[in-house]
Motif scaffolding. Structure first.
Motif, short mmCIF file in Angstrom:
data_model
loop_
_atom_site.label_atom_id
_atom_site.label_comp_id
_atom_site.label_asym_id
_atom_site.label_seq_id
_atom_site.Cartn_x
_atom_site.Cartn_y
_atom_site.Cartn_z
N TYR A 116 73.64 -61.96 11.96
CA TYR A 116 72.62 -61.81 12.99
C TYR A 116 71.38 -61.09 12.46
CZ TYR A 116 76.33 -63.33 16.08
OH TYR A 116 77.33 -64.06 16.66
N GLU A 117 71.58 -60.12 11.58
CA GLU A 117 70.45 -59.42 10.99
C GLU A 117 69.65 -60.36 10.08
OE1 GLU A 117 72.10 -54.84 10.66
OE2 GLU A 117 72.72 -56.29 9.14
N VAL A 118 70.36 -61.18 9.33
CA VAL A 118 69.69 -62.15 8.46
C VAL A 118 68.89 -63.13 9.30
CG1 VAL A 118 70.07 -64.05 6.84
CG2 VAL A 118 71.35 -61.91 6.57
N GLU A 119 69.48 -63.61 10.38
CA GLU A 119 68.77 -64.55 11.25
C GLU A 119 67.54 -63.90 11.88
OE1 GLU A 119 69.27 -67.85 11.47
OE2 GLU A 119 70.76 -67.47 9.91
N ALA A 120 67.66 -62.63 12.26
CA ALA A 120 66.52 -61.91 12.84
C ALA A 120 65.40 -61.75 11.81
CB ALA A 120 66.97 -60.55 13.37
N LEU A 121 65.77 -61.45 10.57
CA LEU A 121 64.78 -61.33 9.50
C LEU A 121 64.10 -62.67 9.23
CD1 LEU A 121 66.63 -58.95 7.03
CD2 LEU A 121 64.60 -58.43 8.39
N LYS A 122 64.87 -63.74 9.22
CA LYS A 122 64.30 -65.08 9.02
C LYS A 122 63.30 -65.41 10.13
CE LYS A 122 68.06 -67.30 6.46
NZ LYS A 122 69.10 -68.34 6.55
N ALA A 123 63.65 -65.07 11.37
CA ALA A 123 62.75 -65.33 12.50
C ALA A 123 61.48 -64.50 12.37
CB ALA A 123 63.46 -65.03 13.82
N ALA A 124 61.62 -63.23 11.97
CA ALA A 124 60.45 -62.37 11.80
C ALA A 124 59.55 -62.90 10.69
CB ALA A 124 60.89 -60.94 11.50
N LEU A 125 60.16 -63.37 9.60
CA LEU A 125 59.39 -63.94 8.49
C LEU A 125 58.64 -65.19 8.94
CD1 LEU A 125 58.57 -64.01 5.53
CD2 LEU A 125 60.69 -65.25 5.05
N ALA A 126 59.30 -66.05 9.68
CA ALA A 126 58.66 -67.27 10.18
C ALA A 126 57.47 -66.93 11.07
CB ALA A 126 59.66 -68.14 10.93
N THR A 127 57.62 -65.91 11.91
CA THR A 127 56.54 -65.49 12.79
C THR A 127 55.36 -64.95 11.97
OG1 THR A 127 58.09 -64.96 14.56
CG2 THR A 127 55.91 -63.92 14.69
N ALA A 128 55.66 -64.11 10.98
CA ALA A 128 54.61 -63.55 10.12
C ALA A 128 53.89 -64.64 9.35
CB ALA A 128 55.20 -62.52 9.17
#
Length: 151
Positions: free
Chosen positions: A5-17
Motif C-alpha cells: 500500500y505504501e508503494v502504491e501511494a508513492l507511485k500515485a504521488a509520483l504520477a501526480t507530481a
C-alpha cells in the motif's frame, strides 16, 4: 521494507507530481510562444500559438526548439544547432503571411549590448527582467550562455 500500500501511494504521488511538472512545462512553453508571436505582430495569436505548440519542445538545456512530426528536434541554420522557435516562426510567417501583420514590435530596439546580465560577474536582475519582457529569446540565450560559462 515498504508495504504494498505504501508503494502504491508513492507511485500515485509520483504520477501526480509528474502530471503537475508536465502542466508547468506546457504553460511555460505557451507563454514563451505567445510572447514571441505577439512581438512579431501575429494577427491571430491563438492560431499561431496552436501551430507552434505542436511543433516545439524544450531541449535538455531548457531552450524551446522546433521538432518535426515525429517529435524529433529539427536542425536550424546555426552550425548544427537545434532550430530555435524564432527560426520556426520565420518559416511559419513565410508560409502563412496572413497570420502576421508584418510589424515586428521589437523594431527599433537594439540587441543586447554590454555584459551578460545572467553571468556570475555581471549579474543584473533588472536588466534580466527587461530582456525577458522585451526580448525573451535573447534573454533565454544569454541565460544559457551564462549557465555554460560563455559570457
Amino acid at each position: 521494507m515498504a508495504t504494498h500500500y505504501e508503494v502504491e501511494a508513492l507511485k500515485a504521488a509520483l504520477a501526480t507530481a509528474e502530471a503537475e511538472l508536465s502542466s508547468i512545462r506546457s504553460e511555460r512553453n505557451n507563454v514563451d510562444i505567445r510572447a514571441e508571436v505577439e512581438r512579431r505582430g501575429g494577427t491571430d495569436h491563438e492560431a499561431v500559438a496552436a501551430l507552434l505548440t505542436r511543433h516545439t519542445r524544450r531541449n535538455n538545456d531548457g531552450m524551446l526548439c522546433a521538432v518535426d512530426e515525429n517529435g524529433e528536434f529539427r536542425f536550424g541554420n546555426g552550425h548544427g544547432a537545434y532550430m530555435p522557435v524564432t527560426e520556426l516562426l520565420d518559416e511559419l510567417s513565410s508560409k502563412h503571411p496572413d497570420l502576421f501583420s508584418g510589424k515586428d514590435k521589437s523594431a527599433g530596439k537594439s540587441s543586447h549590448v554590454g555584459p551578460n546580465p545572467f553571468a556570475k560577474g555581471s549579474l543584473n536582475v533588472t536588466q534580466q527582467m527587461i530582456l525577458y519582457r522585451e526580448q525573451p529569446e535573447l534573454a533565454e540565450h544569454l541565460e544559457y550562455l551564462a549557465s555554460v560559462g560563455k559570457n
